[in-house]
Design a protein around this motif. Structure first.
Motif, PDB file in Angstrom:
ATOM      1  N   PHE A 464       0.841  -1.196   0.000  1.00 46.34           N
ATOM      2  CA  PHE A 464       0.000   0.000   0.000  1.00 46.34           C
ATOM      3  C   PHE A 464       0.878   1.249   0.000  1.00 46.34           C
ATOM      4  N   GLY A 482      -2.203  -0.992  -3.319  1.00 46.42           N
ATOM      5  CA  GLY A 482      -3.337  -0.427  -2.613  1.00 46.42           C
ATOM      6  C   GLY A 482      -3.063   1.026  -2.279  1.00 46.42           C
ATOM      7  N   ILE A 484      -4.309   4.265   0.254  1.00 51.48           N
ATOM      8  CA  ILE A 484      -5.033   4.629   1.475  1.00 51.48           C
ATOM      9  C   ILE A 484      -5.397   6.106   1.444  1.00 51.48           C
ATOM     10  N   SER A 501     -11.050  -2.356  -7.281  1.00 53.05           N
ATOM     11  CA  SER A 501     -10.381  -1.221  -6.656  1.00 53.05           C
ATOM     12  C   SER A 501      -9.595  -1.639  -5.416  1.00 53.05           C
ATOM     13  N   LYS A 502      -8.418  -1.050  -5.287  1.00 49.17           N
ATOM     14  CA  LYS A 502      -7.596  -1.280  -4.097  1.00 49.17           C
ATOM     15  C   LYS A 502      -7.552  -0.031  -3.216  1.00 49.17           C
ATOM     16  N   ILE A 504      -8.678   2.187  -0.174  1.00 49.36           N
ATOM     17  CA  ILE A 504      -9.116   1.764   1.157  1.00 49.36           C
ATOM     18  C   ILE A 504      -9.064   2.941   2.124  1.00 49.36           C
ATOM     19  N   LYS A 505     -10.008   2.970   3.056  1.00 50.98           N
ATOM     20  CA  LYS A 505     -10.031   4.001   4.097  1.00 50.98           C
ATOM     21  C   LYS A 505      -8.983   3.685   5.163  1.00 50.98           C
ATOM     22  N   GLU A 506      -8.533   4.722   5.871  1.00 52.43           N
ATOM     23  CA  GLU A 506      -7.436   4.540   6.818  1.00 52.43           C
ATOM     24  C   GLU A 506      -7.798   3.579   7.953  1.00 52.43           C
ATOM     25  N   ASP A 508      -9.944   1.164   7.993  1.00 49.23           N
ATOM     26  CA  ASP A 508     -10.023  -0.205   7.463  1.00 49.23           C
ATOM     27  C   ASP A 508      -8.623  -0.767   7.240  1.00 49.23           C
ATOM     28  N   PHE A 509      -7.713   0.099   6.791  1.00 43.62           N
ATOM     29  CA  PHE A 509      -6.347  -0.381   6.548  1.00 43.62           C
ATOM     30  C   PHE A 509      -5.677  -0.800   7.847  1.00 43.62           C
ATOM     31  N   LEU A 512      -6.829  -4.064   8.999  1.00 39.37           N
ATOM     32  CA  LEU A 512      -6.191  -5.114   8.202  1.00 39.37           C
ATOM     33  C   LEU A 512      -4.750  -5.325   8.645  1.00 39.37           C
TER      34      LEU A 512
END
Length: 555
Positions: A464, A482, A484, A501-502, A504-506, A508-509, A512
């Motif tokens: 990311f 990805g 962010i 799409s890769k 992603i919201k912060e 959610d990251f 993960l």
């Protein structure tokens, strides 16, 4: 007959030497800096993904649809990638090749229509114009589009404007004009046909030549245009139902009429660009342009054509709500030709005025550097850059002295031009050496950190980048990434294919990051790293860093 053979033999020899000289000139240290983000990274990444995916119809950026531009440049870059791979040198081969072809085209037109001297000088003036040389080393579409656009317009010029034996080949030249315009459309959209059509129509109106419109609408030429233009547009529209609206409405109509891309500039934006971009020929080009305006009174067909070319492009882009420096590039080839032609017929008064304008401009540039030093301090703070800048100033002063000697009649105007070509060539090489220092400060590369991740990652690992899509990052990583907290120009593709799409919201990251069994690599700017880990205590390992970026891992 013997004279014709000798002239052809002489022209071939000159052409051969020009190819060698231009190749050496434009290719010198063309790979001396990494890919600049965003533009160069984007125009390497899209063809890279074409090669990886085997899909040459739907352009993709970070695995998402990207319909802002048509595919010809991507195809050319893809061919290079498949042949010799991705390096800073290989990816700048296409712009350099087209820069050489543009100069050779000007040599051939100038030689055919005027004299071999005009042909050689026009090629030299074009090659050593600041704006042209700079764009020969940029991986963007504008120089390629400029040469294709010029090819079409010069074909029309030879067929209808210039009164010589080439009119016998009018139909063949018309087919060439249509083919060049179609290729220009495949490079940068409908302006590839809109601009030539507007220029030719304005010329017909002001020369009372509307009667040739029927001849111009040549069916075989139109069929050639459609055969080149239509296949990709039809296939990509068939495969992608959202293509037509985004490509034609958003990227053509709204891009021109609105500030959708936040590229608004005032109407006069291109005037200083032209003045600086034509260095070191600015003064001479302005005087040649003034004489061209004078020729309108005599209804000189050639002058009206070149003025139509310059004015239509200038006004078209000046009226647009989206302006970037490269947009004005298509006026430089004809301006170089009329400047070279002016040198073959100049009088002392015009030469004097041209030299005075150049001297004042050069002195103003040198003075501006010292007065505005604080604005560029971050770029020129080390000793190497200062030496390069002072060397550039020395070459500018040398050009000024050479031109001053010409108005003192110590050297001939033609010898002055030859010396100026030599000196400005060295100046442009020095500017090219300075470019990496500028880029390192203003557009830092992710190259070193990306390569460190590439050496350590496996297919199962996730990568990311934080708070920004660094467009050179996937190129050097050789993989999509990805992203962010950032959308930018990936928005259309992400909305069109959310499942690919890769983005992603912060929150959610970080969830993960803390819960997945997979290894995650994260690229951050140094400032973002400090901000993020002031607030968070996430466990991480630092893999690599430089003065601009840090790569960290979760495991």
């Amino acid at each position: 007959m013997e004279t014709i053979i000798n002239n052809n033999s002489k022209g071939i020899r000159i052409l051969f030497f020009l190819v060698i000289i231009l190749s050496l000139f434009f290719s010198y240290e063309m790979g001396n800096r990494p890919f600049a983000s965003p533009d160069e990274g984007r125009y390497v990444e899209i063809p890279r993904e074409m090669v990886v995916n085997g899909d040459y119809v739907t352009p993709r950026l970070n695995d998402l649809k990207y319909f802002e531009k048509p595919p010809l440049f991507y195809w050319l870059q893809s061919a290079v990638i498949k042949s010799i791979g991705i390096t800073e040198n290989s990816m700048r081969f296409i712009p350099v090749l087209f820069a050489i072809l543009g100069c050779l085209m000007l040599f051939l037109v100038g030689t055919r229509c005027y004299s071999s001297q005009v042909g050689i000088l026009s090629a030299g003036i074009l090659a050593t114009s600041l704006i042209y040389y700079v764009h020969s080393h940029l991986i963007i579409l504008d120089l390629v589009m400029t040469i294709l656009l010029s090819g079409g317009l010069f074909s029309f010029f030879l067929a209808f404007v210039k009164k010589n034996s080439l009119q016998r080949y009018r139909k063949s030249l018309l087919i060439c004009a249509y083919a060049f315009s179609a290729l220009a459309c495949l490079t940068k959209g409908l302006i590839g046909i809109v601009l030539p059509a507007m220029i030719c129509f304005v010329w017909m109106v002001f020369t009372s030549n509307l009667k040739i419109l029927k001849e111009i609408l040549y069916i075989p030429g139109i069929l050639v245009f459609l055969a080149i233009f239509l296949p990709w547009h039809v296939i990509v529209a068939y495969r992608n139902g959202d293509f037509l609206h985004f490509y034609f409405i958003v990227e053509h109509f709204l891009r021109y009429t609105s500030t959708i891309h936040n590229r608004y500039q005032p109407f006069w934006f291109f005037i200083p660009i032209i003045i600086l971009g034509m260095l070191p020929w600015t003064g001479f080009s302005l005087i040649a342009f003034k004489n061209l305006l004078r020729d309108i009174k005599n209804k000189n067909s050639e002058s009206i054509f070149f003025l139509s070319w310059i004015f239509v492009i200038f006004i078209f882009f000046s009226l647009s709500n989206s302006k970037l420096i490269p947009y004005i590039l298509p006026i430089i080839p004809p301006w170089a030709l009329i400047t070279a032609s002016w040198f073959s017929t100049l009088n002392f008064r015009d030469l004097y005025l041209g030299v005075i304008i150049n001297i004042l401009l050069i002195l103003s540039l040198i003075a501006s550097y010292f007065f505005a030093y604080n604005l560029v301090r971050d770029v020129v703070e080390n000793q190497e850059t200062k030496i390069l800048i002072y060397f550039i100033m020395g070459l500018l002063v040398s050009i000024m002295i050479v031109q001053f000697l010409a108005i003192l009649k110590k050297i001939s105007p033609i010898f002055m031009v030859v010396l100026c070509i030599f000196l400005s060539g060295n100046m442009l090489w020095t500017i090219n050496k300075l470019a990496p220092y500028y880029q390192d400060v203003k557009k830092p590369t992710t190259r070193d950190v990306a390569k460190a991740i590439r050496m350590n990652k496996t297919k199962e690992d996730l990568v990311f980048c934080y708070n920004q899509y660094y467009q050179d990052f996937p190129v050097y990583l050789n993989d999509t990434v990805g992203v962010i907290n950032f959308v930018g120009e990936l928005e259309f593709g992400a909305n069109s294919e959310p499942y690919r799409s890769k983005l992603i919201k912060e929150n959610d990251f970080w969830h993960l990051w803390n819960t997945t069994n997979k290894r995650i690599f994260l690229l951050l700017s140094r400032s973002s790293y400090r901000e993020v880990f002031v607030k968070r205590t996430n466990i991480h390992r630092i893999l690599s860093f430089d003065k601009n970026f840090i790569a960290i891992m979760n495991k």
